[in-house]
Write an enzyme that holds these catalytic residues in place. Structure first.
Site, mmCIF file in Angstrom:
data_model
loop_
_atom_site.group_PDB
_atom_site.id
_atom_site.type_symbol
_atom_site.label_atom_id
_atom_site.label_comp_id
_atom_site.label_asym_id
_atom_site.label_seq_id
_atom_site.Cartn_x
_atom_site.Cartn_y
_atom_site.Cartn_z
ATOM 1 N N LYS A 98 0.848 -1.202 0.000
ATOM 2 C CA LYS A 98 0.000 0.000 0.000
ATOM 3 C C LYS A 98 0.883 1.252 0.000
ATOM 4 C CE LYS A 98 -3.916 2.027 2.569
ATOM 5 N NZ LYS A 98 -4.791 1.914 3.746
ATOM 6 N N SER B 140 -9.760 2.124 2.880
ATOM 7 C CA SER B 140 -8.841 2.825 2.011
ATOM 8 C C SER B 140 -7.847 1.923 1.273
ATOM 9 C CB SER B 140 -8.055 3.856 2.825
ATOM 10 O OG SER B 140 -7.212 3.215 3.756
ATOM 11 N N SER C 51 -10.047 -0.210 7.037
ATOM 12 C CA SER C 51 -9.413 -0.012 5.728
ATOM 13 C C SER C 51 -8.753 -1.238 5.114
ATOM 14 C CB SER C 51 -8.387 1.121 5.809
ATOM 15 O OG SER C 51 -9.024 2.365 5.707
#
Lengths: 489, 96
Positions: free
Chosen positions: A77, A152, A176
Site C-alpha cells: 500500500k 482505504s 481499511s
C-alpha cells in the site's frame, strides 16, 4: 500455465520441482498486471526493473535456505514507505516523494525473500472507504468495474482479487483492510494494535493505525503475518510480546469454540444479504462444533462518532508536518510565510483530508476539547469495555464486515456521512484494538460479502483457525471475477 | 455542543493552515455541521466517572539509552528537497 489461482504452497511446489523459476514468476506477475491493471487501476508505481534483477539473484539461493514465501511477489500500500520507490499515500502533497529508508514491514518482506512488485492505490492518507479519494486514479472492483473496491486499502484488495499478485499489505485504521477485502472477496486481517510495527507507515491516526496482510486464502494470510509481525524498537507503540507461528494455528478443530454474535451487528442499516450470508456462515461453524450465542455490545452505535472525533483529531496533528519546506508539493503562490503554508496545503490536500483536518482541529481547539475529544476518548473506554466483557465468555465474536456489498463509483462520494457508515461494523474493533479478519462468505448480485471474525488481544491464532475452518468447508474463496477469464497469464 | 458555522470553518481552516474560498467554506460548513450534529449522539452517555482511553495496550513510556548515534548523510536527507543551495534548504522569499 496460469499462476493467478495458486497458493504460496502451490507456487513453492512448482519452484521446487523446477517447473517455475522466481524470475519466471516475477515476469508473469508483471505481464498479468500489464494485462489487467488498465481496467482495475490498482497499482500506482511499479518496481519492475529492481524486482526482475532481484528475482534472478534469488533463483541462485539454495532451497534449504528459503522460507515459505521466498521469491513470491508482494504489493505494498502506498502509505508504507519503500526506499527508492515513489511513495505518495495517493496524495498530491507527496507527488514524486522518494523515501530514503524502508518501513520495518518492508525490511521484513525483503528479509523473507519476497519480491516487491509495486505500490498500491488507496484513499488519500487512508481517509476513505471507496478509493475515490485518491489524487491519482480510481481503482475499480474486479468483480464489477463500475463499482468501488472499498477503501482505504482498495488497491491492495483489488490487486489480489484480480489475481495480479497473491500477497499485498494494507493498513487499517477504521476498517481499511477489512472493508475492501469484503468488497473484493479476499482475505484481509487487521492484527492486534501493536502486533505489527508502524515504523514507516505514513501516520493517519496513530492510536488506531495497524498494518496487515491481504491474500486469497487464510493460510497465506497467516504466512504473511508471520513475516511482518514482531516488536520493533523503532515503534514505541509496538508490543513486546511473543509471535507464534500463525499458520500452525490452523488445526481445523473448533469443537466447543464459543462464538458471540452481537445483535447490534444485525440491526437497522445492515442489509438483508449481509445478514443472511453471516447467519448461514454461523450454521456452517456450528456444524463444525462451535457454539453460537447472541450477545450485546451495547455501545456499538456510538463507535462511528467516537472514531471520527479521535481519528480526525490525530490526523490534524499528524498531517501538520506537510508544509512544503523539506519535501513534497510546494505552492508557486508564496507571498508571506502564512500564505506559503496555506496555499501549499490547500493545493496539496484533497477535500476529504481537509474535512478531517478541520474537524480534528475543531475538536482539539480550546473550548471544544472536553466536549469533543475527551468525550470521545471516554466513550472509547466504554466500547473497549464491551469487548473485554464479551471476551470473558467467548473465544471470538462474529458478524458481517460491512452493512452492504460494494456500491457504484460516484454514488455516495458527495455525502460524507453515508460514506462513513460503511465502516460502522469495523470501527469498534480499531477503537478496542483487538484483531479481526474479513473472509468471503457469499455474494449479492455477483458482488462479494464478507464475514468478520473478531478475536481477543494478541489471539490472531484463534481468528485464523476459525476462518480456516469456514474456508475449508465452503468454496467462496475459489470463485473468481469474470476478468480472470480473458487473461492470458 | 455548538453547530459549525461558516465563520467557524474559516477560523478552523486558518488554524489548520488551509486556504479556503468563501464558497468552499460554505460547502464545508454544511458538511461539517451534519457531521458534528451526528457526533452529538455521544451526549446521551454519562461519562462523568469514565477514564479516557488514549492507548489500548497497557504500556509505559518507552525509553532508550541516551547515546549519540550518527545521523543520516546530508545528501540523502536533501534528496527530496525541491530547491537547495550549498547543502541548505532554499525557501521562497517570505518577507515583504
Amino acid at each position: 500455465m496460469k499462476l493467478a489461482d495458486k497458493t504460496a504452497a502451490e507456487l513453492q511446489e512448482l519452484i521446487h520441482t523446477k517447473e517455475l523459476t522466481i524470475a519466471d514468476l516475477t515476469e508473469k506477475t508483471f505481464k498479468r498486471i500489464e494485462e489487467l491493471d488498465s481496467d482495475v487501476d490498482a497499482f500506482l508505481a511499479l518496481n519492475q526493473e529492481q524486482a526482475s534483477s532481484q528475482a534472478a539473484e534469488m533463483d541462485q539461493v539454495p532451497f534449504e535456505e528459503r522460507g515459505p514465501l521466498f521469491g513470491l511477489p508482494v504489493g505494498v500500500k502506498d502509505n508504507i514507505v519503500t526506499e527508492g520507490i515513489e511513495t505518495t499515500a495517493s496524495s498530491r502533497i507527496l507527488e514524486g516523494f522518494n523515501p530514503i529508508y524502508n518501513a520495518t514491514v518492508v525490511e521484513k518482506l525483503r528479509a523473507a525473500g519476497m519480491v516487491i512488485v509495486g505500490k498500491l492505490n488507496m484513499d488519500e492518507f487512508a481517509m476513505g472507504s471507496s478509493n475515490e479519494n485518491s489524487y491519482y486514479k480510481n481503482t475499480k472492483n474486479p468483480w464489477n468495474l463500475e463499482t468501488v473496491p472499498g477503501g482505504s486499502s482498495g488497491g491492495s484488495a483489488a490487486a489480489v482479487a484480480a489475481g495480479e499478485v497473491p500477497f499485498t499489505l494494507g493498513s487499517d485504521t477504521g476498517g481499511s483492510i477489512r472493508q475492501p477485502a469484503s468488497f473484493c472477496g479476499v482475505v484481509g486481517m487487521k492484527p492486534t494494535y501493536g502486533r505489527v510495527s508502524r515504523f514507516g507507515l505514513i501516520a493517519y491516526a496513530s492510536s488506531l493505525d495497524q498494518i496487515g496482510p491481504v491474500t486469497r486464502t487464510v493460510k497465506d494470510n497467516a504466512l504473511l503475518l508471520n513475516v511482518i509481525a514482531g516488536h520493533d524498537e523503532k515503534d514505541s507503540t509496538s508490543a513486546n510480546v511473543d509471535v507464534p507461528d500463525f499458520a500452525a494455528a490452523l488445526t481445523g478443530d473448533i469443537t466447543g469454540l464459543r462464538i458471540g454474535v452481537p445483535k447490534e451487528y444485525f440491526a437497522q442499516g445492515v442489509g438483508e444479504s449481509s445478514v443472511k450470508a453471516v447467519k448461514d456462515a454461523l450454521k456452517v461453524l456450528e456444524e463444525k462444533g462451535a457454539i453460537c450465542e447472541e450477545i450485546s455490545l451495547p455501545h456499538s452505535k456510538y463507535a462511528l462518532s467516537t472514531y471520527y472525533l479521535i481519528a480526525s483529531s490525530e490526523a490534524s496533528s499528524n498531517l501538520s508536518r506537510f508544509d512544503g519546506i523539506r519535501y513534497g508539493y510546494r505552492t508557486e503562490k508564496a507571498g508571506n510565510l502564512l500564505d506559503f503554508y496555506m496555499n501549499t496545503r490547500s493545493e496539496g490536500f484533497g477535500d476529504e483530508v481537509k474535512r478531517r483536518i478541520m474537524l480534528g482541529t475543531y475538536a482539539l481547539s480550546s473550548g471544544y476539547y472536553d466536549a469533543y475529544y475527551k468525550k470521545a476518548q471516554k466513550v472509547r473506554t466504554l466500547i473497549k469495555n464491551d469487548f473485554d466483557k464479551a471476551f470473558e465468555k467467548y473465544d471470538v465474536i462474529i458478524g458481517p464486515t460491512t452493512p452492504t456489498p460494494s456500491f457504484k463509483i460516484g454514488e455516495i462520494i458527495d455525502d460524507p456521512l453515508t460514506m462513513y457508515a460503511n465502516d460502522i461494523l469495523t470501527i469498534p474493533i480499531n477503537l478496542a484494538g483487538v484483531p479481526a479478519i474479513s473472509i468471503p462468505c457469499g455474494f449479492d448480485n455477483g458482488l462479494p460479502l464478507g464475514l468478520q471474525i473478531i478475536g481477543k488481544y494478541f489471539d490472531e491464532e484463534t481468528v485464523y483457525r476459525v476462518a480456516d475452518v469456514f474456508e475449508q468447508a465452503t468454496d467462496f474463496h475459489k470463485k473468481t471475477p469474470h476478468i480472470w477469464e480473458g487473461a492470458a497469464q | 455542543m455548538a453547530k459549525m458555522t461558516k465563520e467557524e470553518v474559516i477560523e478552523v481552516a486558518h488554524l489548520a493552515r488551509l486556504a479556503i474560498t468563501d464558497e468552499e467554506a460554505e460547502h464545508f460548513a454544511e458538511q461539517l455541521e451534519a457531521i458534528t450534529n451526528a457526533m452529538e449522539l455521544l451526549n446521551e452517555l454519562d461519562t462523568e466517572n469514565v477514564e479516557p482511553t488514549t492507548h489500548v495496550l497497557e504500556m509505559a513510556n518507552v525509553l532508550r539509552e541516551d547515546k549519540a548515534e550518527p545521523g543520516l548523510p546530508r545528501e540523502l536527507v536533501m534528496k527530496n528537497v525541491k530547491e537547495q543551495e550549498a547543502g541548505q534548504v532554499k525557501v521562497p522569499t517570505i518577507l515583504d
